[in-house]
Design an enzyme around this catalytic site. Structure first.
Site, PDB file in Angstrom:
ATOM      1  N   GLY A  27       0.720  -1.154  -0.130  1.00 14.69           N
ATOM      2  CA  GLY A  27      -0.200  -0.280  -0.028  1.00 14.69           C
ATOM      3  C   GLY A  27       0.920   1.284  -0.040  1.00 14.69           C
ATOM      4  O   GLY A  27       1.731   1.429   0.750  1.00 14.69           O
ATOM      5  N   GLY A  28       0.555   1.972  -0.815  1.00 13.35           N
ATOM      6  CA  GLY A  28       1.339   3.300  -0.847  1.00 13.35           C
ATOM      7  C   GLY A  28       0.282   4.534  -0.594  1.00 13.35           C
ATOM      8  O   GLY A  28       0.306   5.694  -0.979  1.00 13.35           O
ATOM      9  N   GLY A  29      -0.581   4.370   0.291  1.00 15.91           N
ATOM     10  CA  GLY A  29      -1.434   5.448   0.887  1.00 15.91           C
ATOM     11  C   GLY A  29      -0.730   5.949   2.202  1.00 15.91           C
ATOM     12  O   GLY A  29       0.479   6.056   2.193  1.00 15.91           O
ATOM     13  N   SER A  30      -1.652   6.558   2.859  1.00 13.20           N
ATOM     14  CA  SER A  30      -1.146   7.569   3.932  1.00 13.20           C
ATOM     15  C   SER A  30      -0.296   6.608   5.029  1.00 13.20           C
ATOM     16  O   SER A  30       0.774   6.911   5.234  1.00 13.20           O
ATOM     17  CB  SER A  30      -2.251   7.902   4.932  1.00 13.20           C
ATOM     18  OG  SER A  30      -2.996   8.876   4.294  1.00 13.20           O
ATOM     19  N   CYS A 187     -12.772   7.654   8.506  1.00 11.38           N
ATOM     20  CA  CYS A 187     -13.390   9.256   8.961  1.00 11.38           C
ATOM     21  C   CYS A 187     -14.850   9.357   9.035  1.00 11.38           C
ATOM     22  O   CYS A 187     -15.807   9.591   8.449  1.00 11.38           O
ATOM     23  CB  CYS A 187     -13.070  10.431   7.959  1.00 11.38           C
ATOM     24  SG  CYS A 187     -13.196  11.803   8.880  1.00 11.38           S
ATOM     25  N   CYS A 365     -10.672  13.382  14.882  1.00 13.53           N
ATOM     26  CA  CYS A 365     -11.737  13.836  13.801  1.00 13.53           C
ATOM     27  C   CYS A 365     -11.825  15.149  13.976  1.00 13.53           C
ATOM     28  O   CYS A 365     -12.417  15.810  14.955  1.00 13.53           O
ATOM     29  CB  CYS A 365     -12.925  13.226  14.066  1.00 13.53           C
ATOM     30  SG  CYS A 365     -14.126  13.337  12.862  1.00 13.53           S
TER      31      CYS A 365
END
Ligand code: UQ1
Length: 438
Positions: A27-30, A187, A365
């Site tokens: 995974g190259g997300g956050s 989220c 949040c």
């Protein structure tokens, strides 16, 4: 089949020819970018040797998105193109990149196969693959989202986040309905953030008494943490926003503009002029069907150490949305998870046992409640508030503030691409990495 992958000069031929990595990140997300870079930065700062290709990321995505910004796009505050970068541009030359996706995991042999049939093996694996948004789980939703005149939008995709703004801003009179599904989503505040922005837009443009707003949620309350939930519900009542709970959107009739919700008493219909949908979400199939998954399909990791719970898979770690960590799924959570994972993984590589770092469940949040105001929820395991600015300055973060709004709108998008994707941002700890007793 042979695929060659070029990562800024480092060329990997992944085929039947095996590629082996000390740390393989899915995974190259956050989560993936943050953790891969923090592993590298930690080795470098400790003067430890790393060979070319020791750390690798597997991800075929063309773009990396700053998804927390999609609420701002839906509120007319940002352009969606400005929030994305080419994934290859975010992977430094010293981290290898396999521009492929994972087909299956074989943790018993410390390897995985990619969708092109290549096999990659590892000393340690970090699964940071995000989650899957099930648009098709709501009858007629994909069709309604694709139709520019349907009045149906969602900030939960790059394609449709700007449609949310055009639908919201062009509505003069009628019914605006905002939904949240039952179950786990990323989220969990976003379904109502976009609703609060619409409410404020109508108020500021003198359309407040011509537009009815309803928040219809599959969840029992406005928010998981009681302190914030009570304040948000009071705001909802004060602002004249309708609220229905334990109402789970199941289908849309776009021709008649009617949405159907499943409740304990059966189906309930609601007509709308515009409908903002938060679709149900769940684990990716390639994780759910793998030996790494728990019963619900998430990567089954220890809530404190982030190491896989099965002793035979102890060289596997996970963080972020795809993990079983019992906290809410946000980039803020990743800022606290990553240093813990990195500490435990690097100790594991040296000694065969994880270190003493423990994740406390921190997540945040930033709840937009209007233009120029934001309630900054921050909490840990057990849904207990843990507020950074309360600890620093005695400020109660349940009160919406302009300073928090600017954190979300201006500071976080900047710090994300300037510091977080390259592993130099530690959330509430700022630019200094937390230390752990060893
Ligand atoms: C954070 O670090 C971060 O990452 C850039 C966010 O962006 C998505 C956040 O929303 C939050 C709340 C944090 C946490 C940082 C502070 C200063 C509370």
């Amino acid at each position: 089949m042979t695929t060659s992958i070029i990562s800024r000069g480092v060329r990997y031929v992944s085929t039947s020819a095996k590629a082996h990595h000390k740390v393989l990140v899915v995974g190259g997300g956050s989560g993936g970018l943050n953790v891969a870079n923090q592993v590298y930065n930690k080795y470098k700062s400790e003067g430890k040797k790393l060979n070319e290709g020791d750390i690798a990321i597997v991800d075929a995505a063309e773009f990396h998105h700053y998804q927390p910004g999609w609420t701002l796009v839906g509120a007319g505050l940002k352009e969606k193109h400005d929030l994305r970068r080419r994934l290859t541009s975010l992977i430094p030359s010293y981290i290898a990149h396999h521009s492929e996706n994972v087909a299956s995991f074989s943790p018993e042999t410390s390897s995985l196969t990619t969708t092109s049939g290549a096999s990659l093996s590892y000393d340690t694996l970090i699964v940071a693959a995000g989650l899957k948004i099930n648009f098709e789980a709501i009858e007629n939703l994909p069709k309604a989202l694709a139709d520019p005149t349907s009045g149906v939008s969602s900030i939960y995709s790059y394609e449709t986040c700007d449609k949310a703004w055009s639908d919201i801003s062009s509505l003069r009179t009628g019914k605006a309905v905002f939904t949240q599904p039952a179950g786990i989503i990323k989220c969990a505040g976003a379904p109502q953030k976009i609703m609060w922005m619409a409410w404020d837009w109508y108020r500021r443009n003198n359309r407040g008494d011509k537009i009815d707003i309803d928040f219809i949620s599959g969840m029992p309350t406005m928010f998981s943490v009681k302190k914030y939930s009570d304040a948000l519900n009071a705001l909802r009542v004060e602002r004249g926003v309708g609220g229905k709970f334990e109402h789970n959107l199941v289908s849309i009739d776009p021709a008649n503009r009617v949405a159907s919700f499943k409740t304990a008493e059966g189906l309930v219909e609601k007509d709308y002029t515009i409908l903002h949908v938060t679709p149900p979400m769940g684990p990716h199939d390639f994780i759910k069907s793998s030996p790494l998954a728990d019963a619900a399909g998430w990567v089954d990791v220890d809530p404190a150490t982030l190491q896989h719970k099965k002793p035979e898979y102890k060289n596997v770690f996970s963080l972020g949305d795809c993990s079983s960590l019992p906290t809410s799924k946000t980039a803020a959570a990743i800022t606290a998870q990553t240093p813990v994972l990195v500490e435990n993984l690097t100790k594991f590589l040296e000694t065969g046992e994880v270190g003493k770092a423990a994740y406390d469940g921190y997540t945040s949040c930033p709840l937009l409640t209007g233009y120029g105001e934001l309630m900054l929820a921050e909490f840990v395991y057990g849904l207990k508030p843990k507020e950074t600015f309360h600890e620093l300055f005695g400020i109660d973060q349940v009160t919406p503030r302009r300073a928090f709004y600017h954190l979300k709108k201006d500071f976080f998008p900047w710090v994300y691409y300037d510091r977080m994707v390259n592993g130099r941002w530690f959330g509430p700890k700022g630019i200094s990495p937390p230390t752990f007793s060893s």
